[in-house]
Design a protein around this motif. Sequence first.
Motif, PDB file in Angstrom:
ATOM      1  N   PRO A  89       0.819  -1.225   0.000  1.00 22.05           N
ATOM      2  CA  PRO A  89       0.000   0.000   0.000  1.00 22.05           C
ATOM      3  C   PRO A  89       0.851   1.272   0.000  1.00 22.05           C
ATOM      4  O   PRO A  89       0.393   2.314  -0.474  1.00 22.05           O
ATOM      5  CB  PRO A  89      -0.828  -0.128   1.275  1.00 22.05           C
ATOM      6  N   LEU A  90       2.071   1.221   0.522  1.00 24.62           N
ATOM      7  CA  LEU A  90       2.929   2.406   0.526  1.00 24.62           C
ATOM      8  C   LEU A  90       3.297   2.803  -0.902  1.00 24.62           C
ATOM      9  O   LEU A  90       3.340   3.995  -1.230  1.00 24.62           O
ATOM     10  CB  LEU A  90       4.200   2.134   1.346  1.00 24.62           C
ATOM     11  N   LYS A  91       3.563   1.798  -1.771  1.00 19.90           N
ATOM     12  CA  LYS A  91       3.884   2.099  -3.173  1.00 19.90           C
ATOM     13  C   LYS A  91       2.663   2.693  -3.885  1.00 19.90           C
ATOM     14  O   LYS A  91       2.783   3.646  -4.664  1.00 19.90           O
ATOM     15  CB  LYS A  91       4.351   0.832  -3.887  1.00 19.90           C
ATOM     16  N   THR A  92       1.493   2.121  -3.602  1.00 20.19           N
ATOM     17  CA  THR A  92       0.272   2.632  -4.225  1.00 20.19           C
ATOM     18  C   THR A  92       0.001   4.067  -3.788  1.00 20.19           C
ATOM     19  O   THR A  92      -0.343   4.934  -4.608  1.00 20.19           O
ATOM     20  CB  THR A  92      -0.919   1.743  -3.845  1.00 20.19           C
ATOM     21  N   THR A  93       0.191   4.343  -2.502  1.00 21.20           N
ATOM     22  CA  THR A  93      -0.024   5.706  -1.989  1.00 21.20           C
ATOM     23  C   THR A  93       0.967   6.677  -2.612  1.00 21.20           C
ATOM     24  O   THR A  93       0.607   7.810  -2.960  1.00 21.20           O
ATOM     25  CB  THR A  93       0.121   5.715  -0.456  1.00 21.20           C
ATOM     26  N   ARG A  94       2.205   6.215  -2.771  1.00 19.19           N
ATOM     27  CA  ARG A  94       3.222   7.090  -3.373  1.00 19.19           C
ATOM     28  C   ARG A  94       2.864   7.463  -4.806  1.00 19.19           C
ATOM     29  O   ARG A  94       2.972   8.620  -5.211  1.00 19.19           O
ATOM     30  CB  ARG A  94       4.583   6.391  -3.334  1.00 19.19           C
ATOM     31  N   ILE A  95       2.406   6.503  -5.563  1.00 22.11           N
ATOM     32  CA  ILE A  95       2.027   6.772  -6.952  1.00 22.11           C
ATOM     33  C   ILE A  95       0.841   7.723  -7.002  1.00 22.11           C
ATOM     34  O   ILE A  95       0.793   8.650  -7.834  1.00 22.11           O
ATOM     35  CB  ILE A  95       1.728   5.451  -7.683  1.00 22.11           C
ATOM     36  N   GLU A  96      -0.158   7.501  -6.123  1.00 22.23           N
ATOM     37  CA  GLU A  96      -1.324   8.381  -6.092  1.00 22.23           C
ATOM     38  C   GLU A  96      -0.912   9.812  -5.744  1.00 22.23           C
ATOM     39  O   GLU A  96      -1.445  10.779  -6.312  1.00 22.23           O
ATOM     40  CB  GLU A  96      -2.347   7.863  -5.077  1.00 22.23           C
ATOM     41  N   ASN A  97       0.033   9.973  -4.832  1.00 21.05           N
ATOM     42  CA  ASN A  97       0.510  11.315  -4.472  1.00 21.05           C
ATOM     43  C   ASN A  97       1.201  11.982  -5.648  1.00 21.05           C
ATOM     44  O   ASN A  97       1.042  13.191  -5.877  1.00 21.05           O
ATOM     45  CB  ASN A  97       1.459  11.235  -3.279  1.00 21.05           C
ATOM     46  N   LEU A  98       1.983  11.213  -6.395  1.00 18.15           N
ATOM     47  CA  LEU A  98       2.664  11.780  -7.569  1.00 18.15           C
ATOM     48  C   LEU A  98       1.651  12.186  -8.632  1.00 18.15           C
ATOM     49  O   LEU A  98       1.797  13.241  -9.276  1.00 18.15           O
ATOM     50  CB  LEU A  98       3.660  10.766  -8.132  1.00 18.15           C
ATOM     51  N   LEU A  99       0.636  11.372  -8.841  1.00 20.91           N
ATOM     52  CA  LEU A  99      -0.394  11.707  -9.826  1.00 20.91           C
ATOM     53  C   LEU A  99      -1.175  12.948  -9.402  1.00 20.91           C
ATOM     54  O   LEU A  99      -1.534  13.784 -10.238  1.00 20.91           O
ATOM     55  CB  LEU A  99      -1.352  10.525 -10.012  1.00 20.91           C
ATOM     56  N   ALA A 100      -1.426  13.072  -8.099  1.00 20.41           N
ATOM     57  CA  ALA A 100      -2.156  14.246  -7.618  1.00 20.41           C
ATOM     58  C   ALA A 100      -1.353  15.519  -7.835  1.00 20.41           C
ATOM     59  O   ALA A 100      -1.923  16.614  -7.951  1.00 20.41           O
ATOM     60  CB  ALA A 100      -2.489  14.067  -6.136  1.00 20.41           C
ATOM     61  N   ASP A 101      -0.026  15.375  -7.910  1.00 19.40           N
ATOM     62  CA  ASP A 101       0.858  16.541  -8.042  1.00 19.40           C
ATOM     63  C   ASP A 101       1.361  16.721  -9.469  1.00 19.40           C
ATOM     64  O   ASP A 101       2.209  17.569  -9.722  1.00 19.40           O
ATOM     65  CB  ASP A 101       2.044  16.377  -7.085  1.00 19.40           C
ATOM     66  N   ILE A 102       0.825  15.932 -10.409  1.00 21.96           N
ATOM     67  CA  ILE A 102       1.400  15.893 -11.751  1.00 21.96           C
ATOM     68  C   ILE A 102       1.224  17.217 -12.505  1.00 21.96           C
ATOM     69  O   ILE A 102       2.004  17.554 -13.389  1.00 21.96           O
ATOM     70  CB  ILE A 102       0.788  14.724 -12.562  1.00 21.96           C
ATOM     71  N   ASN A 103       0.192  17.995 -12.144  1.00 20.95           N
ATOM     72  CA  ASN A 103      -0.035  19.283 -12.801  1.00 20.95           C
ATOM     73  C   ASN A 103       0.520  20.463 -12.008  1.00 20.95           C
ATOM     74  O   ASN A 103       0.204  21.615 -12.312  1.00 20.95           O
ATOM     75  CB  ASN A 103      -1.531  19.493 -13.048  1.00 20.95           C
ATOM     76  N   ASN A 104       1.335  20.161 -10.998  1.00 21.50           N
ATOM     77  CA  ASN A 104       1.988  21.227 -10.243  1.00 21.50           C
ATOM     78  C   ASN A 104       3.276  21.611 -10.973  1.00 21.50           C
ATOM     79  O   ASN A 104       4.257  20.863 -10.939  1.00 21.50           O
ATOM     80  CB  ASN A 104       2.297  20.761  -8.822  1.00 21.50           C
ATOM     81  N   PRO A 105       3.316  22.741 -11.666  1.00 25.14           N
ATOM     82  CA  PRO A 105       4.451  23.050 -12.530  1.00 25.14           C
ATOM     83  C   PRO A 105       5.679  23.469 -11.730  1.00 25.14           C
ATOM     84  O   PRO A 105       5.574  23.934 -10.595  1.00 25.14           O
ATOM     85  CB  PRO A 105       3.934  24.229 -13.373  1.00 25.14           C
ATOM     86  N   PRO A 106       6.886  23.331 -12.303  1.00 25.51           N
ATOM     87  CA  PRO A 106       8.110  23.783 -11.638  1.00 25.51           C
ATOM     88  C   PRO A 106       8.079  25.302 -11.414  1.00 25.51           C
ATOM     89  O   PRO A 106       7.304  26.036 -12.051  1.00 25.51           O
ATOM     90  CB  PRO A 106       9.212  23.404 -12.632  1.00 25.51           C
ATOM     91  N   LEU A 107       8.928  25.758 -10.515  1.00 28.98           N
ATOM     92  CA  LEU A 107       8.966  27.176 -10.166  1.00 28.98           C
ATOM     93  C   LEU A 107       9.218  28.057 -11.384  1.00 28.98           C
ATOM     94  O   LEU A 107       8.579  29.097 -11.552  1.00 28.98           O
ATOM     95  CB  LEU A 107      10.039  27.420  -9.105  1.00 28.98           C
ATOM     96  N   PHE A 108      10.128  27.643 -12.250  1.00 31.16           N
ATOM     97  CA  PHE A 108      10.474  28.491 -13.387  1.00 31.16           C
ATOM     98  C   PHE A 108       9.307  28.635 -14.354  1.00 31.16           C
ATOM     99  O   PHE A 108       9.138  29.682 -14.986  1.00 31.16           O
ATOM    100  CB  PHE A 108      11.705  27.940 -14.122  1.00 31.16           C
ATOM    101  N   VAL A 109       8.492  27.595 -14.479  1.00 31.89           N
ATOM    102  CA  VAL A 109       7.310  27.687 -15.349  1.00 31.89           C
ATOM    103  C   VAL A 109       6.337  28.715 -14.782  1.00 31.89           C
ATOM    104  O   VAL A 109       5.814  29.580 -15.503  1.00 31.89           O
ATOM    105  CB  VAL A 109       6.642  26.314 -15.488  1.00 31.89           C
ATOM    106  N   ARG A 110       6.104  28.639 -13.463  1.00 34.11           N
ATOM    107  CA  ARG A 110       5.197  29.614 -12.840  1.00 34.11           C
ATOM    108  C   ARG A 110       5.802  31.011 -12.864  1.00 34.11           C
ATOM    109  O   ARG A 110       5.096  32.010 -13.007  1.00 34.11           O
ATOM    110  CB  ARG A 110       4.891  29.190 -11.399  1.00 34.11           C
ATOM    111  N   PHE A 111       7.126  31.103 -12.743  1.00 37.31           N
ATOM    112  CA  PHE A 111       7.797  32.403 -12.800  1.00 37.31           C
ATOM    113  C   PHE A 111       7.591  33.062 -14.159  1.00 37.31           C
ATOM    114  O   PHE A 111       7.230  34.248 -14.256  1.00 37.31           O
ATOM    115  CB  PHE A 111       9.285  32.209 -12.517  1.00 37.31           C
ATOM    116  N   ARG A 112       7.806  32.304 -15.224  1.00 40.83           N
ATOM    117  CA  ARG A 112       7.602  32.857 -16.568  1.00 40.83           C
ATOM    118  C   ARG A 112       6.154  33.300 -16.764  1.00 40.83           C
ATOM    119  O   ARG A 112       5.878  34.335 -17.376  1.00 40.83           O
ATOM    120  CB  ARG A 112       7.981  31.813 -17.625  1.00 40.83           C
ATOM    121  N   ARG A 113       5.233  32.507 -16.263  1.00 39.09           N
ATOM    122  CA  ARG A 113       3.815  32.845 -16.386  1.00 39.09           C
ATOM    123  C   ARG A 113       3.500  34.135 -15.641  1.00 39.09           C
ATOM    124  O   ARG A 113       2.802  35.007 -16.146  1.00 39.09           O
ATOM    125  CB  ARG A 113       2.986  31.684 -15.819  1.00 39.09           C
TER     126      ARG A 113
END
Length: 456
Positions: free
Chosen positions: A369-393
Amino acid sequence: MTADEEINYRNLFPLGDGARREIVCFGSVDVSHAVFSLAVRGKLNDITEAKLSINSRSSIVSRMDLSSQVTVERVQGEYSQIIFAGFVVEATAEAGSIEITCSARPEFAERRVAPMATADMPAIEMIYTLARGGGLNDQQIEIQDVQTLPSEVFEVICPVNGIEVDRPIRLGSVTISPNGSLELSSLPNLNGLEREFIEAKAYAVTYIESTLALVAEEKAIQEFDLTLSWLIVRSRYSVPPLPDGSTGSWDRKSLFVEPHRGRLVYVRGIRSHRRWLRVPEQGPHLTILEPSTRHIGVTRPPIPRDLPRNVVQAILACARAARGDDGISRITALWESVEFYVGKTPVPDLFSKGDKRAIRRSIAKFDDPLKTTRIENLLADINNPPLFVRFRRRVALDGAPVSQSDVDLLSKLRKVRNDVVHGRSPREPERHEVDQGVAIVSRILVHTVHNIPGSR
């Protein structure tokens, strides 16, 4: 455009038939087509200067950062030569033009001369020390035989404030000693400042092996500052059991201690007896801001009373980055400013809901379940852009003039910050690079404040 030089340099244009021109750049921005006139003047044993008159109505002016390095390149046919490299020291607006004065070595005038008394110091070592104090780095200094000075152990002593001890206390490589426990009879006279040194209640002492007193001093000061900072951190430890299992005492007053280094430092060669007493921080010679006369423009745009909280913190962090001599600390503060500035800037999602469902279907199933939770957390954060992307925006939304070369420099400084955070040893940036980074972020913040209702 004309060029008037009094510089004696080898003729790199032996053919002499091609058209000659000068390329003037502020950083990577070529402003040559906007230059009305140019004069480069230099004499032997003097600092080269350049004077430019630039068309203030040219669109290139909005991309011309006066804090960046200025280069003048002479081109004739297939040959070229840099005839000037330096920085702007003054720019004034005239009718239809900007009159600019540049210096190849403005740091010589900007650095204040710190008090210093010496004894038995080799002349070549003093020349090296003065050159470094003037703002030059080792790559810019060529002094014959300076590296052939003998290596020896230097004793480095510095007063510390906010500490009282009745006997020497060892803290790693640094010893905190009480007044009266050190031999200071050979202290050079420094116009009475030696009395301030002698009357300190406690001293930090360490021993550094080096060929140069300045190198020993710099390493020792790093050790002193780390040790004193550690004492501040250690004094805030407030859990009864210590890491070794013993039980320590605690006093609430320890939350308010702040030991810090005094301004003087004494360096003494154990074998050669060469020594000095001085104020090591030869920082910039601070000048006066004159908003009613010379610097009238700093009153625009006005600061609204109700600035967004993230903008307030961005301004405070950028001001911290503008001060001090330690490049890493300044870069860290600079990126705090950028992160506050960017805040929660929205960026269009890269992955749609359908994309995310497809990714979930394609992922293998795990019993853990720890691996499954880790993957779900990564998917939940998949649209969180890097700082430089938000900076340019954010910059695009605010309309601040930021060039690709500006972004490249900020990216370089970001890498330095990340290297430190991740335990890597970064290349120490040049001071003018950090200054330029601060100027870029300051420019962005000025445009941000200008766009806030109530600031116009």
